[in-house]
Structure formats: structure tokens, C-alpha cells
Scaffold this motif. Structure first.
Motif, PDB file in Angstrom:
ATOM      1  N   GLY A  51       9.324 -11.263  -2.807  1.00 29.71           N
ATOM      2  CA  GLY A  51       8.843 -10.081  -2.099  1.00 29.71           C
ATOM      3  C   GLY A  51       7.871 -10.370  -0.972  1.00 29.71           C
ATOM      4  O   GLY A  51       7.256  -9.436  -0.453  1.00 29.71           O
ATOM      5  N   ALA A  52       7.698 -11.612  -0.590  1.00 33.42           N
ATOM      6  CA  ALA A  52       6.698 -11.956   0.430  1.00 33.42           C
ATOM      7  C   ALA A  52       7.059 -11.364   1.794  1.00 33.42           C
ATOM      8  O   ALA A  52       6.193 -10.840   2.494  1.00 33.42           O
ATOM      9  CB  ALA A  52       6.551 -13.467   0.536  1.00 33.42           C
ATOM     10  N   VAL A  53       8.324 -11.425   2.184  1.00 36.48           N
ATOM     11  CA  VAL A  53       8.732 -10.903   3.498  1.00 36.48           C
ATOM     12  C   VAL A  53       8.589  -9.382   3.518  1.00 36.48           C
ATOM     13  O   VAL A  53       8.039  -8.807   4.470  1.00 36.48           O
ATOM     14  CB  VAL A  53      10.177 -11.326   3.827  1.00 36.48           C
ATOM     15  N   HIS A  54       9.042  -8.719   2.470  1.00 34.78           N
ATOM     16  CA  HIS A  54       8.931  -7.264   2.389  1.00 34.78           C
ATOM     17  C   HIS A  54       7.467  -6.834   2.423  1.00 34.78           C
ATOM     18  O   HIS A  54       7.089  -5.930   3.178  1.00 34.78           O
ATOM     19  CB  HIS A  54       9.603  -6.784   1.099  1.00 34.78           C
ATOM     20  N   ASP A  55       6.632  -7.471   1.622  1.00 35.53           N
ATOM     21  CA  ASP A  55       5.210  -7.128   1.593  1.00 35.53           C
ATOM     22  C   ASP A  55       4.537  -7.443   2.916  1.00 35.53           C
ATOM     23  O   ASP A  55       3.653  -6.687   3.351  1.00 35.53           O
ATOM     24  CB  ASP A  55       4.502  -7.878   0.463  1.00 35.53           C
ATOM     25  N   ALA A  56       4.927  -8.527   3.561  1.00 37.49           N
ATOM     26  CA  ALA A  56       4.308  -8.890   4.837  1.00 37.49           C
ATOM     27  C   ALA A  56       4.618  -7.849   5.901  1.00 37.49           C
ATOM     28  O   ALA A  56       3.734  -7.469   6.682  1.00 37.49           O
ATOM     29  CB  ALA A  56       4.798 -10.263   5.284  1.00 37.49           C
ATOM     30  N   ILE A  57       5.842  -7.357   5.942  1.00 39.04           N
ATOM     31  CA  ILE A  57       6.225  -6.359   6.945  1.00 39.04           C
ATOM     32  C   ILE A  57       5.442  -5.072   6.741  1.00 39.04           C
ATOM     33  O   ILE A  57       4.819  -4.543   7.662  1.00 39.04           O
ATOM     34  CB  ILE A  57       7.742  -6.104   6.908  1.00 39.04           C
ATOM     35  N   PHE A  58       5.437  -4.562   5.523  1.00 40.02           N
ATOM     36  CA  PHE A  58       4.790  -3.275   5.288  1.00 40.02           C
ATOM     37  C   PHE A  58       3.276  -3.378   5.303  1.00 40.02           C
ATOM     38  O   PHE A  58       2.596  -2.444   5.733  1.00 40.02           O
ATOM     39  CB  PHE A  58       5.307  -2.661   3.986  1.00 40.02           C
ATOM     40  N   ASN A  59       2.730  -4.496   4.857  1.00 41.30           N
ATOM     41  CA  ASN A  59       1.278  -4.670   4.922  1.00 41.30           C
ATOM     42  C   ASN A  59       0.823  -4.804   6.375  1.00 41.30           C
ATOM     43  O   ASN A  59      -0.207  -4.249   6.757  1.00 41.30           O
ATOM     44  CB  ASN A  59       0.850  -5.897   4.120  1.00 41.30           C
ATOM     45  N   THR A  60       1.600  -5.513   7.187  1.00 42.59           N
ATOM     46  CA  THR A  60       1.264  -5.641   8.605  1.00 42.59           C
ATOM     47  C   THR A  60       1.318  -4.281   9.291  1.00 42.59           C
ATOM     48  O   THR A  60       0.426  -3.948  10.083  1.00 42.59           O
ATOM     49  CB  THR A  60       2.227  -6.622   9.295  1.00 42.59           C
ATOM     50  N   TRP A  61       2.336  -3.500   8.999  1.00 41.71           N
ATOM     51  CA  TRP A  61       2.438  -2.173   9.606  1.00 41.71           C
ATOM     52  C   TRP A  61       1.279  -1.282   9.168  1.00 41.71           C
ATOM     53  O   TRP A  61       0.695  -0.557   9.975  1.00 41.71           O
ATOM     54  CB  TRP A  61       3.767  -1.510   9.266  1.00 41.71           C
ATOM     55  N   ARG A  62       0.905  -1.325   7.897  1.00 35.24           N
ATOM     56  CA  ARG A  62      -0.196  -0.507   7.389  1.00 35.24           C
ATOM     57  C   ARG A  62      -1.510  -0.884   8.080  1.00 35.24           C
ATOM     58  O   ARG A  62      -2.261  -0.022   8.519  1.00 35.24           O
ATOM     59  CB  ARG A  62      -0.332  -0.694   5.884  1.00 35.24           C
ATOM     60  N   ARG A  63      -1.755  -2.168   8.207  1.00 35.14           N
ATOM     61  CA  ARG A  63      -2.993  -2.619   8.844  1.00 35.14           C
ATOM     62  C   ARG A  63      -2.993  -2.313  10.342  1.00 35.14           C
ATOM     63  O   ARG A  63      -4.025  -1.930  10.897  1.00 35.14           O
ATOM     64  CB  ARG A  63      -3.181  -4.112   8.602  1.00 35.14           C
ATOM     65  N   PHE A  64      -1.855  -2.494  11.006  1.00 38.06           N
ATOM     66  CA  PHE A  64      -1.747  -2.206  12.438  1.00 38.06           C
ATOM     67  C   PHE A  64      -1.966  -0.729  12.714  1.00 38.06           C
ATOM     68  O   PHE A  64      -2.742  -0.362  13.602  1.00 38.06           O
ATOM     69  CB  PHE A  64      -0.368  -2.642  12.953  1.00 38.06           C
ATOM     70  N   SER A  65      -1.299   0.132  11.948  1.00 41.86           N
ATOM     71  CA  SER A  65      -1.420   1.568  12.192  1.00 41.86           C
ATOM     72  C   SER A  65      -2.822   2.079  11.885  1.00 41.86           C
ATOM     73  O   SER A  65      -3.257   3.074  12.462  1.00 41.86           O
ATOM     74  CB  SER A  65      -0.382   2.338  11.381  1.00 41.86           C
TER      75      SER A  65
END
Length: 106
Positions: A51-65
Motif C-alpha cells: 500500500g505504499a504507492v496508494h498511501d503516498a498518492i493520497f497522503n501527498t494530495w492531503r498535505r498539498f491541499s
């Protein structure tokens, strides 16, 4: 008053007639403790990147937004101010700019 089960785990500091504490800081090598369960899994059964790729995408989006409205407006403002200053400088140092503002030199 009777000490709790955690206090009866062993150690050096006496608790009166009810055994000893767990131990002082850095000296936990008292009696064998009861009721502590540890679990393990074989290293060849683990998947450390599950789940590292999935978590990285959504965590990056959450932090960016969450931060974009604090970062973007100053950068956009600075870009337009710098763009205006560069164009103004180029105009003032051109032939037309020198002719327009030649009489205002100090």
C-alpha cells in the motif's frame, strides 16, 4: 492499599510488604513479568511496501491541499511583481523609455 499488578512486576524499590516496583529508570531487569504478550511474523512473510504507492498518492494530495492556500498566493504575487519590474526596467532602458523620461532625470 494494595499496589496494582504493574507495581508487582519486580525491581529494586520496595513497596512495603507487597513485593517490589517494576524498577528504576534504565534498570528494568527485575523479575520476569507476567501478562506481556509479543507477536512476530517471519521476515519472508512480510510485505514492507504494501500500500505504499496508494498511501503516498493520497497522503501527498492531503498535505498539498492543506497547504496550497498558504503558499500559492505569495508566490503568484511575487511572480507578477517581478514580471512587472522586469518589463518596466526593459522599457525604461529602451529608446522609447529614455525619450519619454529623459527630462525627469535628476
Amino acid at each position: 492499599m494494595r499496589p496494582t499488578q504493574r507495581m508487582l512486576g519486580g525491581g529494586e524499590t520496595p513497596v512495603g510488604r507487597f513485593n517490589k516496583y517494576l524498577g528504576g529508570w534504565g534498570n528494568f531487569g527485575g523479575l520476569k513479568q507476567k501478562g506481556i504478550i509479543t507477536y512476530g511474523i517471519s521476515s519472508n512473510r512480510q510485505n514492507p511496501f504494501a500500500g505504499a504507492v496508494h498511501d503516498a498518492i493520497f497522503n501527498t494530495w492531503r498535505r498539498f491541499s492543506g497547504q496550497v492556500l498558504y503558499i500559492a498566493p505569495p508566490f503568484i504575487t511575487a511572480y507578477y511583481v517581478m514580471d512587472w519590474a522586469i518589463h518596466r526596467n526593459e522599457y525604461l532602458n529602451s529608446k522609447a523609455g529614455r525619450a519619454e523620461f529623459a527630462d525627469q532625470e535628476e
